[in-house]
Design a protein around this motif. Structure first.
Motif, PDB file in Angstrom:
ATOM      1  N   LEU A 285     156.799  81.466  90.296  1.00  0.00           N
ATOM      2  CA  LEU A 285     156.438  82.902  89.748  1.00  0.00           C
ATOM      3  C   LEU A 285     157.673  83.549  89.162  1.00  0.00           C
ATOM      4  CD1 LEU A 285     154.371  83.397  93.655  1.00  0.00           C
ATOM      5  CD2 LEU A 285     153.361  83.624  91.184  1.00  0.00           C
ATOM      6  N   SER A 286     158.465  83.087  89.690  1.00  0.00           N
ATOM      7  CA  SER A 286     160.456  83.819  88.448  1.00  0.00           C
ATOM      8  C   SER A 286     160.154  83.650  88.207  1.00  0.00           C
ATOM      9  CB  SER A 286     161.270  83.492  89.496  1.00  0.00           C
ATOM     10  OG  SER A 286     161.208  84.487  91.253  1.00  0.00           O
ATOM     11  N   VAL A 287     160.059  82.522  87.533  1.00  0.00           N
ATOM     12  CA  VAL A 287     159.945  81.721  85.744  1.00  0.00           C
ATOM     13  C   VAL A 287     158.448  82.134  85.127  1.00  0.00           C
ATOM     14  CG1 VAL A 287     161.468  79.544  86.378  1.00  0.00           C
ATOM     15  CG2 VAL A 287     159.389  79.419  86.210  1.00  0.00           C
ATOM     16  N   LEU A 288     157.788  82.041  85.232  1.00  0.00           N
ATOM     17  CA  LEU A 288     156.499  82.449  84.475  1.00  0.00           C
ATOM     18  C   LEU A 288     156.848  83.887  83.812  1.00  0.00           C
ATOM     19  CD1 LEU A 288     153.637  80.548  86.643  1.00  0.00           C
ATOM     20  CD2 LEU A 288     153.902  80.704  84.590  1.00  0.00           C
ATOM     21  N   THR A 289     157.307  84.892  85.085  1.00  0.00           N
ATOM     22  CA  THR A 289     157.709  86.313  84.219  1.00  0.00           C
ATOM     23  C   THR A 289     158.068  86.634  83.181  1.00  0.00           C
ATOM     24  OG1 THR A 289     159.362  86.452  85.480  1.00  0.00           O
ATOM     25  CG2 THR A 289     157.064  87.233  86.590  1.00  0.00           C
ATOM     26  N   LEU A 290     158.985  85.145  82.521  1.00  0.00           N
ATOM     27  CA  LEU A 290     159.320  85.525  81.333  1.00  0.00           C
ATOM     28  C   LEU A 290     158.655  85.149  80.347  1.00  0.00           C
ATOM     29  CD1 LEU A 290     162.806  83.013  81.899  1.00  0.00           C
ATOM     30  CD2 LEU A 290     162.626  85.050  81.854  1.00  0.00           C
ATOM     31  N   THR A 291     157.533  84.343  79.885  1.00  0.00           N
ATOM     32  CA  THR A 291     156.267  84.308  79.312  1.00  0.00           C
ATOM     33  C   THR A 291     155.581  85.517  79.360  1.00  0.00           C
ATOM     34  OG1 THR A 291     154.864  83.638  80.288  1.00  0.00           O
ATOM     35  CG2 THR A 291     156.296  81.583  79.378  1.00  0.00           C
ATOM     36  N   THR A 305     158.657  77.242  79.664  1.00  0.00           N
ATOM     37  CA  THR A 305     157.989  75.773  80.076  1.00  0.00           C
ATOM     38  C   THR A 305     158.978  75.262  81.557  1.00  0.00           C
ATOM     39  OG1 THR A 305     156.825  76.785  78.480  1.00  0.00           O
ATOM     40  CG2 THR A 305     157.200  74.113  78.554  1.00  0.00           C
ATOM     41  N   ILE A 306     160.505  75.380  80.739  1.00  0.00           N
ATOM     42  CA  ILE A 306     160.777  73.704  80.848  1.00  0.00           C
ATOM     43  C   ILE A 306     160.832  74.105  82.861  1.00  0.00           C
ATOM     44  CG2 ILE A 306     163.680  72.895  82.099  1.00  0.00           C
ATOM     45  CD1 ILE A 306     161.829  72.229  79.490  1.00  0.00           C
TER      46      ILE A 306
END
Length: 394
Positions: A285-291, A305-306
């Protein structure tokens, strides 16, 4: 069953799941080409997910009773793999969308039988020690899913087409099918487990956990396949990459996914499933916020994505194994749970195609984020149900 027989069986299931990953991993990069081939819009071509998942549901439902009753589950797995390879051969030859949907439906039946069969047979092979081996099985899927867009990009670079990619992948899958057809020493369910779990009373008793496990796979597979299949189109539509770069972006997702699954084999042997899943959901959930925060940045898209590939990696196998620690898994009960997998692959990727067509490509990461967040809530419900079951026994 001897150690050598267990090892041979396990490696054979891994080969089947590599082929499964190859077949599913090519779909995303090939979507625009398949749309052009059949004269379809992106929303219309997204319906191949719908038909494939319908077929997957049927294959999963039928295979539960078949694997419980036949003498050799290996032959069923081999036949399903042969049908899947045939589907790869025929897909780039479909003259219109109707024919492509029929091929997708029939291929989906075989994929449902492969998914349920390999997961069930590896659980029967290793029983209570199956955790790391189930993670290894899904690591094998990640290898195939990573290799498919990589092979696609290399074939394009050499002057080939998406059709050639499909045929190369089919050629890789056929020997595996033939090997499975003649593989001996197919495992069986434990007799006492089968007798108890085949009764309606037992199914009624464990139904809450079965439903929760279904929902768990529904939202997880929906999020995984939506991102894995639509990130190629997303990058193109947002003007962030050309065809080759978008294929490598898809490969990046499946590569990090594969690395994550390799690490999850070690994690499954050392840590409780609850801890692995908690870290996976929080990280994902943390990295999805980047997009969501910077949709026009190719660098952040690569990072997201990575990251999401890595954190998604252990979820399917760990969640399935967590359910298997809570209830007795025959092929029939396993097939009911894995129906959630097929439904997730049916609903969310199809919705995403329509959403991209009507709302724009930027809707894709939002769909994945919401599905993944709900998946995390279902995980909490699974933990609560496990605690309730323990208290009931006490």
């Amino acid at each position: 069953m001897t150690k050598n027989e267990k090892l041979r069986n396990t490696l054979s299931y891994y080969l089947v799941f590599i082929s499964l990953g190859l077949g599913l991993g090519i779909t995303g990069p090939a979507l625009p080409s398949l749309a052009e081939q059949t004269g379809s819009s992106l929303a219309a071509i997204g319906s191949i997910f719908l038909l494939s998942s319908f077929g997957g549901m049927l294959g999963t439902a039928l295979s539960g009773r078949i694997y419980d009753r036949v003498e050799s589950g290996h032959r069923i797995l081999g036949l399903a793999q042969l049908v899947s390879a045939t589907g790869l051969i025929l897909t780039p030859l479909a003259p219109n969308l109707i024919v492509l949907l029929v091929i997708s439906f029939l291929s989906g039946i075989s994929l449902g039988m492969i998914n349920n069969g390999a997961n069930t047979l590896i659980m029967w092979t290793h029983k209570k020690d199956a955790g790391p081996y189930v993670n290894g099985l899904h690591f094998s899927f990640g290898i195939g899913a990573f290799l498919a867009p990589t092979i696609f990009a290399q074939i394009l670079k050499l002057g080939g087409t998406y059709q050639h990619t499909y045929w190369v992948l089919a050629g890789l899958g056929i020997p595996t099918a033939l090997w499975m057809l003649f593989l001996s020493h197919s495992p069986k369910a434990i007799v006492e487990d089968e007798e108890e779990a085949s009764g309606k009373g037992y199914l009624r008793k464990v139904l809450p956990m079965v439903v929760i496990a279904m929902l768990f796979l529904f939202f997880y597979v929906g999020a995984e396949l939506t991102y894995g299949n639509w990130i190629y189109t997303y990058a193109l539509e947002m003007g962030l990459a050309d065809a080759t770069q978008a294929a490598y972006l898809t490969s990046g997702f499946w590569l990090s996914f594969t690395v994550g699954r390799a690490i999850s084999i070690y994690a499954a042997a050392r840590f409780k499933a609850e801890k692995v899943l908690a870290i996976a959901f929080l990280g994902g959930l943390s990295v999805l916020t980047l997009t969501l925060a910077a949709p026009n940045s190719i660098n952040l898209l690569w990072a997201a994505t990575i990251g999401i590939g890595f954190f998604m990696a252990p979820i399917w196998a760990t969640g399935y194994n967590l359910a298997g620690q809570s209830i007795k898994l025959t092929a029939t009960i396993s097939s009911i749970i894995i129906l959630g997998d097929s439904l997730g692959g049916l609903v969310l990727p199809s919705i995403t195609g329509a959403a991209i067509e009507r709302l724009g490509a930027e809707s894709m990461p939002w769909i994945v984020f919401v599905a993944f967040a709900i998946n995390g809530l279902v995980f909490l419900a699974m933990l609560a149900q496990r605690r309730k079951a323990v208290l009931d026994v006490a």
